[in-house]
Scaffold this motif. Structure first.
Motif, PDB file in Angstrom:
ATOM      1  N   ILE A   2       1.951  -2.688  -7.344  1.00  0.00           N
ATOM      2  CA  ILE A   2       0.637  -2.781  -6.258  1.00  0.00           C
ATOM      3  C   ILE A   2      -0.065  -3.815  -6.692  1.00  0.00           C
ATOM      4  CG2 ILE A   2       0.961  -0.190  -5.959  1.00  0.00           C
ATOM      5  CD1 ILE A   2      -1.566   0.277  -7.895  1.00  0.00           C
ATOM      6  N   ASP A   3      -0.971  -4.106  -5.899  1.00  0.00           N
ATOM      7  CA  ASP A   3      -2.125  -5.232  -6.180  1.00  0.00           C
ATOM      8  C   ASP A   3      -3.271  -4.690  -5.338  1.00  0.00           C
ATOM      9  OD1 ASP A   3      -3.894  -7.247  -6.969  1.00  0.00           O
ATOM     10  OD2 ASP A   3      -2.061  -9.079  -6.937  1.00  0.00           O
ATOM     11  N   LEU A   4      -4.378  -4.430  -5.840  1.00  0.00           N
ATOM     12  CA  LEU A   4      -5.314  -3.595  -5.177  1.00  0.00           C
ATOM     13  C   LEU A   4      -6.578  -4.677  -5.312  1.00  0.00           C
ATOM     14  CD1 LEU A   4      -5.115   0.118  -5.727  1.00  0.00           C
ATOM     15  CD2 LEU A   4      -4.097  -1.441  -3.976  1.00  0.00           C
ATOM     16  N   HIS A   5      -6.653  -5.902  -5.599  1.00  0.00           N
ATOM     17  CA  HIS A   5      -7.858  -6.619  -5.757  1.00  0.00           C
ATOM     18  C   HIS A   5      -7.374  -7.978  -5.358  1.00  0.00           C
ATOM     19  CE1 HIS A   5     -11.373  -7.703  -8.689  1.00  0.00           C
ATOM     20  NE2 HIS A   5     -11.345  -8.351  -7.377  1.00  0.00           N
ATOM     21  N   LEU A   6      -7.666  -8.474  -3.943  1.00  0.00           N
ATOM     22  CA  LEU A   6      -7.158  -9.685  -3.482  1.00  0.00           C
ATOM     23  C   LEU A   6      -8.273 -10.209  -2.392  1.00  0.00           C
ATOM     24  CD1 LEU A   6      -3.724  -8.459  -2.292  1.00  0.00           C
ATOM     25  CD2 LEU A   6      -3.883  -9.991  -4.387  1.00  0.00           C
ATOM     26  N   HIS A   7      -8.283 -11.678  -2.566  1.00  0.00           N
ATOM     27  CA  HIS A   7      -9.401 -12.150  -1.715  1.00  0.00           C
ATOM     28  C   HIS A   7      -8.745 -13.231  -0.675  1.00  0.00           C
ATOM     29  CE1 HIS A   7     -12.571 -10.762  -4.117  1.00  0.00           C
ATOM     30  NE2 HIS A   7     -11.943 -10.793  -5.110  1.00  0.00           N
ATOM     31  N   ALA A  29       5.111  -6.973  -3.720  1.00  0.00           N
ATOM     32  CA  ALA A  29       4.177  -6.074  -3.875  1.00  0.00           C
ATOM     33  C   ALA A  29       4.381  -4.772  -2.673  1.00  0.00           C
ATOM     34  CB  ALA A  29       2.715  -6.207  -3.861  1.00  0.00           C
ATOM     35  N   SER A  30       4.344  -3.651  -2.982  1.00  0.00           N
ATOM     36  CA  SER A  30       4.702  -2.679  -1.917  1.00  0.00           C
ATOM     37  C   SER A  30       3.230  -1.906  -1.291  1.00  0.00           C
ATOM     38  CB  SER A  30       5.259  -1.305  -2.619  1.00  0.00           C
ATOM     39  OG  SER A  30       4.612  -0.806  -3.706  1.00  0.00           O
ATOM     40  N   SER A 280       2.223  -0.293 -11.699  1.00  0.00           N
ATOM     41  CA  SER A 280       3.076   0.922 -11.092  1.00  0.00           C
ATOM     42  C   SER A 280       2.210   1.734  -9.806  1.00  0.00           C
ATOM     43  CB  SER A 280       3.232   1.988 -12.070  1.00  0.00           C
ATOM     44  OG  SER A 280       4.193   3.179 -11.376  1.00  0.00           O
ATOM     45  N   GLU A 281       2.807   2.241  -8.742  1.00  0.00           N
ATOM     46  CA  GLU A 281       2.195   3.095  -7.637  1.00  0.00           C
ATOM     47  C   GLU A 281       1.638   4.212  -8.204  1.00  0.00           C
ATOM     48  OE1 GLU A 281       4.538   3.459  -4.295  1.00  0.00           O
ATOM     49  OE2 GLU A 281       5.365   1.422  -4.419  1.00  0.00           O
TER      50      GLU A 281
END
Length: 289
Positions: A2-7, A29-30, A280-281
């Protein structure tokens, strides 16, 4: 992963929404979250496109909010909130970047230099073509070796750390109180909670604080945060372990992301950061279904 910090280009990223989605797909990334600064325009735009053409994974609603608490300027990440409710509040609360009075910020910095006997060029003026106010002042400060004694090596050698200290280190000689510009962290947290979301402290160790864990205690005790961005691009294994233990001890939720800004930081890729973060998710199972 996962990646929860994108601009995206809806704030200070260089990729359009579609470009980010394509790169997220390529990364493997899921689950991702688009967390542009002080806006949910990217998520509103998602409603207007068939984004599955670009990305096959899940997208969590998110945003990164500039805020102030006890004179510390920092960022909070909000997730899983009602977009329309938060957007209405954003429109009333945040000044659009193009409307921010950067001359005022420049004047504060110059005045602080004079008050603290920090030498800068005489008649220094703000010129947007030369960068942000802090960039211009930093360049002038660096011209005079006698100024070095006022700053740490990191602050002296890195413009980004110089700026970070100016915004969140109240002992910094050029500290700027951004309370005039950004809302209090309690207000931000309340609005996200009212919209059904969760609030996380963004990249704790990125801030040049005197005591990072004391700052975290302050936010937790004030009930500003539900969790912490435990996994982040520049965090060491020791820092990650420290935050993992803290969250477990105090019942806080965990999040993580790379803070990818597209081509602005080409070596910071989605899901992997500077190396192979591979978050990890499982860390979001407790708060996201």
């Amino acid at each position: 992963m996962i990646d929860l910090h994108l601009h995206t280009t809806f704030s200070d990223g260089t990729w359009s929404l579609e470009e980010l989605l394509k790169n997220a797909e390529t990364s493997g990334a899921s689950i991702i979250s688009i967390t542009d600064h002080d806006t949910v325009d990217g998520h509103k735009a998602l409603k207007e496109i068939e984004y599955s053409k670009y990305y096959s994974g899940e997208i969590i609603t998110g945003a990164e909010f500039n805020t102030v608490f006890n004179k510390y300027k920092f960022e909070l990440l909000g997730y899983d909130f009602d977009i329309d409710k938060v957007d209405e509040w954003i429109q009333k609360t945040y000044t659009k970047q193009e409307d921010i009075d950067l001359n005022k910020e420049f004047e504060v910095l110059v005045d602080s230099c004079h008050k603290n006997n920090i030498k800068i060029d005489e008649g220094l003026t703000y010129n947007p073509s030369m960068g942000w106010p802090v960039d211009i002042v930093y360049a002038s400060v660096k011209k005079y070796e006698e100024n070095r004694k006022y700053f740490t090596d990191l602050e002296w050698n890195h413009a980004n750390m110089f700026f970070r200290s100016a915004t969140c280190n109240i002992d910094f000689p050029l500290y700027i109180d951004f309370s005039y510009l950004y809302p209090d962290a309690s207000e931000v947290a309340n609005k996200i909670h009212e919209a059904g979301g969760k609030v996380f402290l963004a990249h704790l160790f990125f801030y040049p604080l005197r005591d990072h864990m004391a700052f975290l205690d302050m936010l937790r005790e004030a009930k500003v945060i539900d969790g912490v961005e435990v996994y982040y691009t520049i965090f060491t294994d020791e820092q990650i372990s420290m935050l993992e233990e803290y969250c477990k001890k105090h019942g806080l939720l965990m999040s993580g992301g790379t803070d990818c800004h597209g081509a602005r930081h080409p070596d910071r890729t989605i899901g992997r950061g500077f190396g192979n973060m591979n978050i990890s998710e499982e860390i979001i199972n407790e708060w996201h279904n």
